[in-house]
Design a protein around this motif. Structure first.
Motif, PDB file in Angstrom:
ATOM      1  N   GLY A   1       1.530  -1.563   0.289  1.00 52.55           N
ATOM      2  CA  GLY A   1       0.103   0.440  -0.056  1.00 52.55           C
ATOM      3  C   GLY A   1       1.035   1.301  -0.449  1.00 52.55           C
ATOM      4  O   GLY A   1       0.385   2.142  -0.227  1.00 52.55           O
ATOM      5  N   ARG A   2       2.275   0.961   0.755  1.00 58.79           N
ATOM      6  CA  ARG A   2       2.466   2.356   0.393  1.00 58.79           C
ATOM      7  C   ARG A   2       4.386   2.169   0.490  1.00 58.79           C
ATOM      8  O   ARG A   2       4.809   1.269   1.189  1.00 58.79           O
ATOM      9  CB  ARG A   2       3.300   3.199   1.975  1.00 58.79           C
ATOM     10  CG  ARG A   2       3.591   4.145   2.003  1.00 58.79           C
ATOM     11  CD  ARG A   2       3.484   5.338   3.393  1.00 58.79           C
ATOM     12  NE  ARG A   2       4.064   5.864   3.915  1.00 58.79           N
ATOM     13  CZ  ARG A   2       5.420   5.686   3.712  1.00 58.79           C
ATOM     14  NH1 ARG A   2       5.924   4.873   3.322  1.00 58.79           N
ATOM     15  NH2 ARG A   2       5.902   6.422   4.496  1.00 58.79           N
ATOM     16  N   LEU A   3       4.991   2.563  -0.270  1.00 59.51           N
ATOM     17  CA  LEU A   3       6.730   2.189  -0.706  1.00 59.51           C
ATOM     18  C   LEU A   3       7.501   3.382  -0.062  1.00 59.51           C
ATOM     19  O   LEU A   3       7.023   4.736  -1.115  1.00 59.51           O
ATOM     20  CB  LEU A   3       6.444   1.330  -1.189  1.00 59.51           C
ATOM     21  CG  LEU A   3       8.597   1.293  -1.360  1.00 59.51           C
ATOM     22  CD1 LEU A   3       8.513  -0.093  -0.673  1.00 59.51           C
ATOM     23  CD2 LEU A   3       8.859   0.046  -3.173  1.00 59.51           C
ATOM     24  N   GLY A   4       8.177   3.564   0.422  1.00 62.76           N
ATOM     25  CA  GLY A   4       9.103   4.135   1.281  1.00 62.76           C
ATOM     26  C   GLY A   4      10.410   4.179   1.095  1.00 62.76           C
ATOM     27  O   GLY A   4      10.720   2.936   0.615  1.00 62.76           O
TER      28      GLY A   4
ATOM     29  N   HIS B   1       7.264  -2.805   7.934  1.00 60.07           N
ATOM     30  CA  HIS B   1       8.456  -3.018   7.949  1.00 60.07           C
ATOM     31  C   HIS B   1       9.652  -1.479   7.989  1.00 60.07           C
ATOM     32  O   HIS B   1       9.297  -0.730   6.575  1.00 60.07           O
ATOM     33  CB  HIS B   1       9.215  -4.510   7.050  1.00 60.07           C
ATOM     34  CG  HIS B   1       8.897  -5.312   7.451  1.00 60.07           C
ATOM     35  ND1 HIS B   1       9.036  -6.486   6.399  1.00 60.07           N
ATOM     36  CD2 HIS B   1       8.553  -5.305   8.389  1.00 60.07           C
ATOM     37  CE1 HIS B   1       8.691  -7.475   7.388  1.00 60.07           C
ATOM     38  NE2 HIS B   1       8.342  -7.361   8.274  1.00 60.07           N
ATOM     39  N   VAL B   2      10.280  -1.444   8.720  1.00 60.75           N
ATOM     40  CA  VAL B   2      11.497  -0.554   8.444  1.00 60.75           C
ATOM     41  C   VAL B   2      12.637  -1.517   7.865  1.00 60.75           C
ATOM     42  O   VAL B   2      13.440  -2.417   9.153  1.00 60.75           O
ATOM     43  CB  VAL B   2      11.214   0.587   9.831  1.00 60.75           C
ATOM     44  CG1 VAL B   2      12.773   1.345   9.692  1.00 60.75           C
ATOM     45  CG2 VAL B   2      10.178   1.234   9.727  1.00 60.75           C
TER      46      VAL B   2
ATOM     47  N   PRO C   1      16.902  -4.423  -6.310  1.00 62.77           N
ATOM     48  CA  PRO C   1      16.454  -5.398  -6.206  1.00 62.77           C
ATOM     49  C   PRO C   1      15.538  -5.848  -5.225  1.00 62.77           C
ATOM     50  O   PRO C   1      13.982  -6.027  -6.323  1.00 62.77           O
ATOM     51  CB  PRO C   1      17.416  -6.716  -6.023  1.00 62.77           C
ATOM     52  CG  PRO C   1      18.922  -5.601  -6.702  1.00 62.77           C
ATOM     53  CD  PRO C   1      18.371  -4.349  -5.503  1.00 62.77           C
ATOM     54  N   LEU C   2      15.582  -5.492  -4.496  1.00 57.40           N
ATOM     55  CA  LEU C   2      13.940  -5.779  -3.606  1.00 57.40           C
ATOM     56  C   LEU C   2      12.814  -4.799  -3.751  1.00 57.40           C
ATOM     57  O   LEU C   2      11.692  -4.765  -3.414  1.00 57.40           O
ATOM     58  CB  LEU C   2      14.860  -5.630  -1.574  1.00 57.40           C
ATOM     59  CG  LEU C   2      13.452  -6.116  -0.391  1.00 57.40           C
ATOM     60  CD1 LEU C   2      12.806  -7.156  -1.001  1.00 57.40           C
ATOM     61  CD2 LEU C   2      14.431  -5.993   0.668  1.00 57.40           C
ATOM     62  N   ARG C   3      13.550  -3.856  -3.920  1.00 59.54           N
ATOM     63  CA  ARG C   3      12.554  -2.285  -3.893  1.00 59.54           C
ATOM     64  C   ARG C   3      12.300  -3.016  -5.416  1.00 59.54           C
ATOM     65  O   ARG C   3      10.443  -2.147  -5.358  1.00 59.54           O
ATOM     66  CB  ARG C   3      13.571  -1.137  -4.165  1.00 59.54           C
ATOM     67  CG  ARG C   3      12.578   0.436  -4.905  1.00 59.54           C
ATOM     68  CD  ARG C   3      12.606   1.055  -4.783  1.00 59.54           C
ATOM     69  NE  ARG C   3      13.429   2.027  -3.079  1.00 59.54           N
ATOM     70  CZ  ARG C   3      12.653   2.335  -2.390  1.00 59.54           C
ATOM     71  NH1 ARG C   3      11.419   2.809  -2.371  1.00 59.54           N
ATOM     72  NH2 ARG C   3      12.672   3.001  -1.689  1.00 59.54           N
ATOM     73  N   GLU C   4      12.772  -3.672  -6.285  1.00 61.03           N
ATOM     74  CA  GLU C   4      11.962  -3.507  -8.116  1.00 61.03           C
ATOM     75  C   GLU C   4      10.915  -4.631  -7.699  1.00 61.03           C
ATOM     76  O   GLU C   4       9.859  -4.518  -8.357  1.00 61.03           O
ATOM     77  CB  GLU C   4      12.721  -3.473  -8.535  1.00 61.03           C
ATOM     78  CG  GLU C   4      14.147  -2.891  -9.243  1.00 61.03           C
ATOM     79  CD  GLU C   4      14.465  -2.987  -9.801  1.00 61.03           C
ATOM     80  OE1 GLU C   4      15.121  -4.030 -10.714  1.00 61.03           O
ATOM     81  OE2 GLU C   4      16.562  -2.903 -10.060  1.00 61.03           O
TER      82      GLU C   4
ATOM     83  N   LEU D   1       4.201  -4.838  -6.659  1.00 63.23           N
ATOM     84  CA  LEU D   1       2.426  -5.166  -5.382  1.00 63.23           C
ATOM     85  C   LEU D   1       2.530  -4.166  -5.415  1.00 63.23           C
ATOM     86  O   LEU D   1       1.369  -4.242  -4.631  1.00 63.23           O
ATOM     87  CB  LEU D   1       3.492  -5.873  -4.463  1.00 63.23           C
ATOM     88  CG  LEU D   1       3.941  -7.646  -4.837  1.00 63.23           C
ATOM     89  CD1 LEU D   1       4.591  -8.041  -3.453  1.00 63.23           C
ATOM     90  CD2 LEU D   1       3.080  -8.284  -5.378  1.00 63.23           C
ATOM     91  N   LEU D   2       3.005  -3.069  -5.591  1.00 66.95           N
ATOM     92  CA  LEU D   2       2.059  -1.578  -5.116  1.00 66.95           C
ATOM     93  C   LEU D   2       1.155  -1.286  -5.840  1.00 66.95           C
ATOM     94  O   LEU D   2       1.104  -0.922  -6.891  1.00 66.95           O
ATOM     95  CB  LEU D   2       3.688  -1.172  -5.446  1.00 66.95           C
ATOM     96  CG  LEU D   2       3.471   0.667  -5.175  1.00 66.95           C
ATOM     97  CD1 LEU D   2       3.692   0.643  -3.573  1.00 66.95           C
ATOM     98  CD2 LEU D   2       4.340   1.786  -5.628  1.00 66.95           C
ATOM     99  N   ILE D   3       0.415  -0.604  -4.980  1.00 66.12           N
ATOM    100  CA  ILE D   3      -0.969  -0.672  -5.559  1.00 66.12           C
ATOM    101  C   ILE D   3      -0.960   0.879  -5.407  1.00 66.12           C
ATOM    102  O   ILE D   3      -0.257   1.855  -5.202  1.00 66.12           O
ATOM    103  CB  ILE D   3      -1.990  -0.442  -4.561  1.00 66.12           C
ATOM    104  CG1 ILE D   3      -2.531   0.010  -2.826  1.00 66.12           C
ATOM    105  CG2 ILE D   3      -2.484  -2.313  -4.219  1.00 66.12           C
ATOM    106  CD1 ILE D   3      -3.453  -0.784  -2.159  1.00 66.12           C
ATOM    107  N   SER D   4      -1.969   1.860  -6.554  1.00 65.49           N
ATOM    108  CA  SER D   4      -1.862   2.211  -6.989  1.00 65.49           C
ATOM    109  C   SER D   4      -2.393   2.721  -6.343  1.00 65.49           C
ATOM    110  O   SER D   4      -4.633   2.965  -6.431  1.00 65.49           O
ATOM    111  CB  SER D   4      -1.904   2.852  -8.724  1.00 65.49           C
ATOM    112  OG  SER D   4      -3.174   1.658  -8.843  1.00 65.49           O
TER     113      SER D   4
END
Length: 136
Positions: A79-82, A108-109, A124-127, A132-135
């Motif tokens: 739902g959110r990727l910082g 998770h932090v 690679p983890l961010r990619e 899976l990130l919802i818009s």
């Protein structure tokens, strides 16, 4: 709605004295699906990687009872990727994939394994997470 799915069986020991899966099991199942995805799909090295994810928040809303020997279909999305944090959102469904049993989230932090200071989520983890990130 959810980009990644796993079917997870309940176990005999998951039922409590009231005859249904105990609420703590829902958290365990969500944590298991998240970490299975992180390790198998996203490539997180839990033993030797520089960054590790620490759970700083979790939440669950219970919608329906479930009992052994039912299996659950668990959907995962982001739902959110910082920069250093991610919010995983999960839906737990009966095996039919229609009836919602519970909905929850984990945050998770990511931190440096040695210093435990916040660290950027590795490329690679961010990619993998972006998939899976919802818009919206």
């Amino acid at each position: 709605m959810y980009a990644y799915w796993e079917t997870v069986p309940t176990r005999w020991k998951d039922n409590d004295v009231y005859g249904h899966v105990n609420n703590a099991v829902h958290y365990s199942l969500m944590d298991t699906v998240i970490n299975t995805w992180l390790i198998r799909t996203a490539g997180l090295d839990i033993h030797g990687g520089d960054a590790i994810g620490l759970c700083v928040e979790s939440h669950c809303v219970y919608r329906a009872s479930v009992a052994f020997p039912e299996a659950l279909r668990i959907g995962l999305r982001i739902g959110r990727l910082g920069r250093s944090s991610v919010r995983y959102e999960l839906g737990l469904f009966r095996e039919d994939g229609e009836t919602v049993v519970a909905e929850g989230h984990f945050v998770h932090v990511f931190v440096d394994r040695e210093t435990r200071r916040p660290a950027e989520i590795p490329g690679p983890l961010r990619e993998a997470m972006e998939k899976l990130l919802i818009s919206g």
